[in-house]
Design a protein around this motif. Structure first.
Motif, PDB file in Angstrom:
ATOM      1  N   THR A  72       0.788  -1.240   0.000  1.00 45.27           N
ATOM      2  CA  THR A  72       0.000   0.000   0.000  1.00 45.27           C
ATOM      3  C   THR A  72       0.816   1.283   0.000  1.00 45.27           C
ATOM      4  O   THR A  72       0.269   2.347  -0.294  1.00 45.27           O
ATOM      5  CB  THR A  72      -0.931   0.028   1.225  1.00 45.27           C
ATOM      6  OG1 THR A  72      -0.152  -0.108   2.412  1.00 45.27           O
ATOM      7  CG2 THR A  72      -1.953  -1.097   1.160  1.00 45.27           C
TER       8      THR A  72
ATOM      9  N   ARG B  78       5.798  -0.098  -3.163  1.00 49.69           N
ATOM     10  CA  ARG B  78       5.511  -0.365  -4.573  1.00 49.69           C
ATOM     11  C   ARG B  78       6.717  -0.069  -5.459  1.00 49.69           C
ATOM     12  O   ARG B  78       6.962  -0.761  -6.453  1.00 49.69           O
ATOM     13  CB  ARG B  78       4.312   0.470  -5.014  1.00 49.69           C
ATOM     14  CG  ARG B  78       3.013   0.026  -4.369  1.00 49.69           C
ATOM     15  CD  ARG B  78       1.869   0.969  -4.661  1.00 49.69           C
ATOM     16  NE  ARG B  78       0.614   0.472  -4.099  1.00 49.69           N
ATOM     17  CZ  ARG B  78      -0.550   1.100  -4.199  1.00 49.69           C
ATOM     18  NH1 ARG B  78      -0.611   2.269  -4.828  1.00 49.69           N
ATOM     19  NH2 ARG B  78      -1.628   0.583  -3.661  1.00 49.69           N
TER      20      ARG B  78
ATOM     21  N   ILE C 107      -5.797  -4.449  -0.877  1.00 51.14           N
ATOM     22  CA  ILE C 107      -5.427  -4.352  -2.282  1.00 51.14           C
ATOM     23  C   ILE C 107      -5.545  -5.722  -2.942  1.00 51.14           C
ATOM     24  O   ILE C 107      -4.810  -6.651  -2.579  1.00 51.14           O
ATOM     25  CB  ILE C 107      -3.987  -3.830  -2.440  1.00 51.14           C
ATOM     26  CG1 ILE C 107      -3.803  -2.515  -1.686  1.00 51.14           C
ATOM     27  CG2 ILE C 107      -3.634  -3.657  -3.910  1.00 51.14           C
ATOM     28  CD1 ILE C 107      -4.637  -1.384  -2.216  1.00 51.14           C
TER      29      ILE C 107
ATOM     30  N   GLU D  17      -4.731  -8.555  -8.385  1.00 46.58           N
ATOM     31  CA  GLU D  17      -4.802  -8.070  -9.769  1.00 46.58           C
ATOM     32  C   GLU D  17      -4.550  -6.567  -9.844  1.00 46.58           C
ATOM     33  O   GLU D  17      -3.864  -6.081 -10.749  1.00 46.58           O
ATOM     34  CB  GLU D  17      -6.173  -8.395 -10.377  1.00 46.58           C
ATOM     35  CG  GLU D  17      -6.466  -9.880 -10.518  1.00 46.58           C
ATOM     36  CD  GLU D  17      -6.881 -10.522  -9.200  1.00 46.58           C
ATOM     37  OE1 GLU D  17      -7.096  -9.779  -8.215  1.00 46.58           O
ATOM     38  OE2 GLU D  17      -6.969 -11.761  -9.147  1.00 46.58           O
ATOM     39  N   GLU D  18      -5.087  -5.835  -8.881  1.00 50.58           N
ATOM     40  CA  GLU D  18      -4.891  -4.382  -8.855  1.00 50.58           C
ATOM     41  C   GLU D  18      -3.436  -4.043  -8.563  1.00 50.58           C
ATOM     42  O   GLU D  18      -2.877  -3.104  -9.160  1.00 50.58           O
ATOM     43  CB  GLU D  18      -5.797  -3.754  -7.798  1.00 50.58           C
ATOM     44  CG  GLU D  18      -5.691  -2.238  -7.722  1.00 50.58           C
ATOM     45  CD  GLU D  18      -6.599  -1.644  -6.664  1.00 50.58           C
ATOM     46  OE1 GLU D  18      -6.263  -0.568  -6.128  1.00 50.58           O
ATOM     47  OE2 GLU D  18      -7.638  -2.266  -6.372  1.00 50.58           O
TER      48      GLU D  18
ATOM     49  N   ARG E 248      -1.341  -4.518 -11.719  1.00 50.86           N
ATOM     50  CA  ARG E 248      -1.511  -3.398 -12.650  1.00 50.86           C
ATOM     51  C   ARG E 248      -0.750  -2.166 -12.177  1.00 50.86           C
ATOM     52  O   ARG E 248      -0.123  -1.456 -12.972  1.00 50.86           O
ATOM     53  CB  ARG E 248      -3.002  -3.072 -12.808  1.00 50.86           C
ATOM     54  CG  ARG E 248      -3.793  -4.097 -13.584  1.00 50.86           C
ATOM     55  CD  ARG E 248      -5.154  -3.536 -13.991  1.00 50.86           C
ATOM     56  NE  ARG E 248      -5.976  -3.223 -12.829  1.00 50.86           N
ATOM     57  CZ  ARG E 248      -6.812  -4.081 -12.253  1.00 50.86           C
ATOM     58  NH1 ARG E 248      -6.927  -5.317 -12.719  1.00 50.86           N
ATOM     59  NH2 ARG E 248      -7.549  -3.712 -11.218  1.00 50.86           N
ATOM     60  N   GLU E 249      -0.789  -1.910 -10.872  1.00 56.23           N
ATOM     61  CA  GLU E 249      -0.099  -0.746 -10.331  1.00 56.23           C
ATOM     62  C   GLU E 249       1.414  -0.884 -10.483  1.00 56.23           C
ATOM     63  O   GLU E 249       2.120   0.088 -10.791  1.00 56.23           O
ATOM     64  CB  GLU E 249      -0.461  -0.574  -8.856  1.00 56.23           C
ATOM     65  CG  GLU E 249       0.113   0.665  -8.211  1.00 56.23           C
ATOM     66  CD  GLU E 249      -0.358   1.960  -8.856  1.00 56.23           C
ATOM     67  OE1 GLU E 249       0.455   2.901  -8.948  1.00 56.23           O
ATOM     68  OE2 GLU E 249      -1.532   2.028  -9.269  1.00 56.23           O
TER      69      GLU E 249
ATOM     70  N   GLU F 124      -3.922   5.430   0.069  1.00 57.60           N
ATOM     71  CA  GLU F 124      -4.136   4.010   0.319  1.00 57.60           C
ATOM     72  C   GLU F 124      -3.430   3.535   1.581  1.00 57.60           C
ATOM     73  O   GLU F 124      -3.905   2.628   2.269  1.00 57.60           O
ATOM     74  CB  GLU F 124      -3.656   3.193  -0.894  1.00 57.60           C
ATOM     75  CG  GLU F 124      -4.508   3.412  -2.122  1.00 57.60           C
ATOM     76  CD  GLU F 124      -3.732   3.224  -3.414  1.00 57.60           C
ATOM     77  OE1 GLU F 124      -4.120   2.342  -4.179  1.00 57.60           O
ATOM     78  OE2 GLU F 124      -2.751   3.967  -3.630  1.00 57.60           O
TER      79      GLU F 124
END
Length: 266
Positions: free
Chosen positions: A142, A147, A174, A177-178, A181-182, A197
């Motif tokens: 998050t 990330r 989260i 799949e999301e 993509r991120e 987030e």
């Protein structure tokens, strides 16, 4: 003899698990809570806590009977950081980025397969000042720093670490799949973003610190209230963060070289 070694290793691992758990908790913990979170028998957890108290790593509150870490871990951590000169070399870069962005700048370093916060610089001089909670480990799924780090890994490794670290931090869950993509978007643009987030009302933008050999050694971020870090500033902040991250990657080998020369001279 082989069996004895395995037992010792198991006990050592459990003791470190106790210390690591308590390092991530801001307040003292009950014996039952420690045993439950580490999936241990209460008797086993009590024995380890007794030993840790005896050697000065943990203390038990006289009134509540709860357990908490002493300052010994923090003192040793500061001593280690001082010896590496890492913050000495990197702090001026953090201060420069903080002054430019007028927001909070933080740096985390990789420790095995995790990220640990080690340094920060506050650039906000007026109005709201973002002050994050005092935790050591970086949440991977998050946070912008998490990330940014995951985006430098293979997808299978990134997903595995995110799941093991916890996809649900109690505020935002989260989906895998999301996250995938991120991370793909992060790889393409070279920087990551966490849009409220990780924390409500907080925007953070981060970039990985990568050495020439493509080794990710840490991450760098700018974070602040969403009222100031508006969408029209994201690209500008991201460019500044990436520039500072590249500067840190250039300083990192010099730090290691200077340490090697220092040891040779001795």
């Amino acid at each position: 003899m082989e069996i004895a070694v395995r037992v010792v290793n198991s006990l050592v691992e459990r003791c470190f698990a106790v210390v690591e758990l308590m390092a991530n908790e801001p307040s003292a913990m009950r014996l039952g809570e420690i045993a439950e979170k580490l999936d241990l028998q209460k008797s086993a957890a009590h024995r380890m806590l007794t030993v840790l108290c005896e050697i000065g790593w943990v203390e038990q509150e006289s009134v509540t009977g709860f357990y908490k870490l002493t300052l010994r871990l923090a003192i040793l951590g500061q001593r280690f950081l001082s010896g590496t000169h890492l913050t000495d070399v990197c702090q001026p870069v953090l201060e420069e980025l903080a002054a430019e962005s007028e927001e909070l700048v933080r740096m985390a370093v990789t420790q095995g397969e995790t990220l640990t916060w080690i340094s920060q610089a506050q650039g906000a001089q007026k109005g709201l000042r973002y002050q994050p909670e005092m935790v050591a480990k970086v949440r991977l799924a998050t946070t912008a720093n998490g990330r940014a780090y995951l985006s430098t890994l293979a997808q299978t490794d990134a997903v595995r670490l995110a799941i093991s670290n916890g996809m649900d931090d109690g505020q935002t869950k989260i989906p895998v799949e999301e996250l995938i993509r991120e991370l793909e978007a992060t790889r393409k643009r070279g920087w990551a973003i966490s849009n409220e987030e990780a924390e409500t009302g907080v925007i953070a933008i981060a970039a990985p610190i990568i050495l020439e050999g493509e080794q990710t050694v840490g991450t760098l971020s700018v974070a602040g209230p969403s009222s100031r870090l508006t969408p029209d500033r994201h690209e500008q902040i991201a460019a500044s963060v990436q520039k500072a991250a590249r500067k840190l990657s250039e300083l990192w080998p010099l730090r290691q070289l200077s340490l090697s020369k220092g040891r040779s001279a001795v």
